[in-house]
Write a protein that holds these residues in place. Sequence first.
Motif, PDB file in Angstrom:
ATOM      1  N   GLY A 314       0.801  -1.204   0.000  1.00 17.30           N
ATOM      2  CA  GLY A 314       0.000   0.000   0.000  1.00 17.30           C
ATOM      3  C   GLY A 314       0.839   1.260   0.000  1.00 17.30           C
ATOM      4  N   PRO A 315       0.180   2.419  -0.128  1.00 17.01           N
ATOM      5  CA  PRO A 315       0.911   3.680  -0.320  1.00 17.01           C
ATOM      6  C   PRO A 315       1.510   4.265   0.950  1.00 17.01           C
ATOM      7  CG  PRO A 315      -1.449   4.100  -0.257  1.00 17.01           C
ATOM      8  CD  PRO A 315      -1.281   2.605  -0.216  1.00 17.01           C
ATOM      9  N   LEU A 316       1.156   3.736   2.124  1.00 14.54           N
ATOM     10  CA  LEU A 316       1.574   4.365   3.373  1.00 14.54           C
ATOM     11  C   LEU A 316       2.532   3.518   4.197  1.00 14.54           C
ATOM     12  CD1 LEU A 316      -1.910   5.830   4.372  1.00 14.54           C
ATOM     13  CD2 LEU A 316       0.009   7.029   3.302  1.00 14.54           C
ATOM     14  N   ALA A 317       2.861   2.318   3.720  1.00 16.16           N
ATOM     15  CA  ALA A 317       3.799   1.471   4.451  1.00 16.16           C
ATOM     16  C   ALA A 317       5.184   2.108   4.473  1.00 16.16           C
ATOM     17  CB  ALA A 317       3.872   0.087   3.816  1.00 16.16           C
ATOM     18  N   SER A 318       5.898   1.890   5.550  1.00 15.05           N
ATOM     19  CA  SER A 318       7.242   2.443   5.694  1.00 15.05           C
ATOM     20  C   SER A 318       8.228   1.694   4.801  1.00 15.05           C
ATOM     21  CB  SER A 318       7.689   2.350   7.153  1.00 15.05           C
ATOM     22  OG  SER A 318       6.768   3.012   8.000  1.00 15.05           O
ATOM     23  N   ASP A 319       9.354   2.344   4.562  1.00 21.28           N
ATOM     24  CA  ASP A 319      10.358   1.791   3.654  1.00 21.28           C
ATOM     25  C   ASP A 319      10.942   0.476   4.159  1.00 21.28           C
ATOM     26  OD1 ASP A 319      12.086   2.281   1.230  1.00 21.28           O
ATOM     27  OD2 ASP A 319      13.665   2.240   2.754  1.00 21.28           O
ATOM     28  N   ASP A 320      10.923   0.267   5.467  1.00 19.99           N
ATOM     29  CA  ASP A 320      11.515  -0.948   6.032  1.00 19.99           C
ATOM     30  C   ASP A 320      10.511  -2.086   6.208  1.00 19.99           C
ATOM     31  OD1 ASP A 320      10.136   0.369   8.025  1.00 19.99           O
ATOM     32  OD2 ASP A 320      11.745   0.274   9.523  1.00 19.99           O
ATOM     33  N   THR A 321       9.343  -1.953   5.610  1.00 17.91           N
ATOM     34  CA  THR A 321       8.311  -2.991   5.717  1.00 17.91           C
ATOM     35  C   THR A 321       8.741  -4.253   4.979  1.00 17.91           C
ATOM     36  OG1 THR A 321       6.565  -1.337   5.913  1.00 17.91           O
ATOM     37  CG2 THR A 321       5.896  -3.529   5.193  1.00 17.91           C
ATOM     38  N   PHE A 322       8.503  -5.411   5.613  1.00 17.14           N
ATOM     39  CA  PHE A 322       8.842  -6.690   5.004  1.00 17.14           C
ATOM     40  C   PHE A 322       7.712  -7.683   5.210  1.00 17.14           C
ATOM     41  CE2 PHE A 322      10.366  -6.896   9.395  1.00 17.14           C
ATOM     42  CZ  PHE A 322       9.906  -8.143   9.820  1.00 17.14           C
ATOM     43  N   GLY A 323       7.566  -8.609   4.264  1.00 17.02           N
ATOM     44  CA  GLY A 323       6.535  -9.632   4.378  1.00 17.02           C
ATOM     45  C   GLY A 323       6.382 -10.389   3.084  1.00 17.02           C
ATOM     46  N   HIS A 324       5.148 -10.738   2.771  1.00 15.05           N
ATOM     47  CA  HIS A 324       4.844 -11.404   1.509  1.00 15.05           C
ATOM     48  C   HIS A 324       3.338 -11.376   1.306  1.00 15.05           C
ATOM     49  CE1 HIS A 324       5.679 -13.890  -1.963  1.00 15.05           C
ATOM     50  NE2 HIS A 324       6.967 -13.908  -1.629  1.00 15.05           N
ATOM     51  N   SER A 325       2.944 -11.471   0.054  1.00 10.81           N
ATOM     52  CA  SER A 325       1.522 -11.508  -0.279  1.00 10.81           C
ATOM     53  C   SER A 325       1.212 -12.765  -1.062  1.00 10.81           C
ATOM     54  CB  SER A 325       1.125 -10.265  -1.082  1.00 10.81           C
ATOM     55  OG  SER A 325       1.332  -9.088  -0.317  1.00 10.81           O
ATOM     56  N   GLY A 326      -0.079 -13.077  -1.174  1.00  4.07           N
ATOM     57  CA  GLY A 326      -0.529 -14.265  -1.869  1.00  4.07           C
ATOM     58  C   GLY A 326      -1.323 -13.907  -3.106  1.00  4.07           C
ATOM     59  N   TYR A 327      -1.268 -14.755  -4.095  1.00  2.18           N
ATOM     60  CA  TYR A 327      -1.873 -14.534  -5.398  1.00  2.18           C
ATOM     61  C   TYR A 327      -3.302 -14.008  -5.292  1.00  2.18           C
ATOM     62  CZ  TYR A 327      -3.848 -15.745  -9.990  1.00  2.18           C
ATOM     63  OH  TYR A 327      -4.489 -15.713 -11.207  1.00  2.18           O
ATOM     64  N   GLN A 328      -3.498 -12.759  -5.669  1.00  2.41           N
ATOM     65  CA  GLN A 328      -4.819 -12.136  -5.781  1.00  2.41           C
ATOM     66  C   GLN A 328      -5.709 -12.363  -4.562  1.00  2.41           C
ATOM     67  OE1 GLN A 328      -6.875 -12.846  -9.496  1.00  2.41           O
ATOM     68  NE2 GLN A 328      -4.967 -12.838 -10.676  1.00  2.41           N
ATOM     69  N   SER A 329      -5.121 -12.366  -3.356  1.00  5.28           N
ATOM     70  CA  SER A 329      -5.952 -12.712  -2.209  1.00  5.28           C
ATOM     71  C   SER A 329      -5.467 -12.142  -0.884  1.00  5.28           C
ATOM     72  CB  SER A 329      -6.077 -14.235  -2.087  1.00  5.28           C
ATOM     73  OG  SER A 329      -4.792 -14.842  -1.986  1.00  5.28           O
ATOM     74  N   SER A 330      -4.194 -12.344  -0.517  1.00  9.37           N
ATOM     75  CA  SER A 330      -3.755 -12.058   0.846  1.00  9.37           C
ATOM     76  C   SER A 330      -2.540 -11.152   0.883  1.00  9.37           C
ATOM     77  CB  SER A 330      -3.425 -13.368   1.578  1.00  9.37           C
ATOM     78  OG  SER A 330      -2.348 -14.042   0.953  1.00  9.37           O
TER      79      SER A 330
END
Length: 373
Positions: A314-330
């Motif tokens: 998203g547009p407001l996350a900080s530069d040091d944000t880390f993680g992962h997302s899932g195909y068209q869902s999470s």
Amino acid sequence: MTTTTPHIVLPRLKKLLEDGIAEDLHAGAQVYASINEDPVADFAIGEARPGVPMQTDTLNLWLSSSKPVTAIAIAQQLEQHNLELDDPVAQHIPAFAQNGKEHITIRHLLTHTAGIRIVPYHYPKDSIERVVQKICKARPEPRWIAGETAGYHLHTAWYLLAYIVQSITGQPYRHYVRDHIFKPLGMNDCYIGMKPETYDRLHDRIAIMSHFDDGGTKGNLTDTESEKAWVSGGRPGGNGYGPMKQLGIFYETLLHGGDHNGARIIEPETVGLFTARHREGLHDKTFQQTIDWGLGFLLDSKRYGEANLHYGYGPLASDDTFGHSGYQSSSAFADPHHGLVVAIVCNGTPGDIPHRTRMFNILKTLYEELNLT
């Protein structure tokens, strides 16, 4: 049909998700967020499957949000001196050295720079061992320079990493992550490869991932991903199941230096190593955007000028944000600047552009409603 649990609800975000149900983008959603481990959102809306309300303890499919679990399993092997990041993969899987792959390292797998993105296989028919055999016989992509050319590896690298964990520990991968990551953290309803008898017990709590077309019109509602063979198959890069609140515990643990309520899965220095920028400023040939990576973790990459990124935060996350997302869902991530953890799933895949717009707006609204702007 929309239901809410008596948990912490962000009204603007709830309304946005309800609108998505009305627009046939998804059937339901689970939302969890915390700041400094204090929950600030914890609710579920819509349906897990036709006629069954989504609950906060419903087991949802994580898809590629599963990948960081494999990364931490590798991190544990690193701490125990069972491997080094720059070990050739062939040091742990000798057959991998075929066809010019002897120079590809574990680091290349974790940073999506190995050049073995496409190897056909059949899931769930093919076991981890069978898929690894097929990857070992494959050739690297032409004109790919390992470590310098970048492109998201959807599944192949994660099969290899899981197989390395199996080979070192002598445990099937699905058992290893349960015993050494999920159970110690109290993520008791989380699985990457569920035993068939466990599936029989939990079947009614497993949500369907509904499939919709790119136009937002309800398309192919299928429960393929909630069938026993799929859930118990154990695809390490995309077959995690569990409540998003429990996936949130995983990221709270990493923000707390690898410890959760006295249960330590890795050391703080290792958390820092795996969430630092190891692949920086490279154009991703799969996503066709410039995206930075840690070791198995996708890092916020708005610094390159594009806010609405594949798997972005998203547009407001900080530069040091880390993680992962899932195909068209999470999407699941930690924003250390704010002490924020987010784990969200919408059980509907509406097409790439509708989903990216949906998640962009979800995460923008969440940050705004939490006054993290």
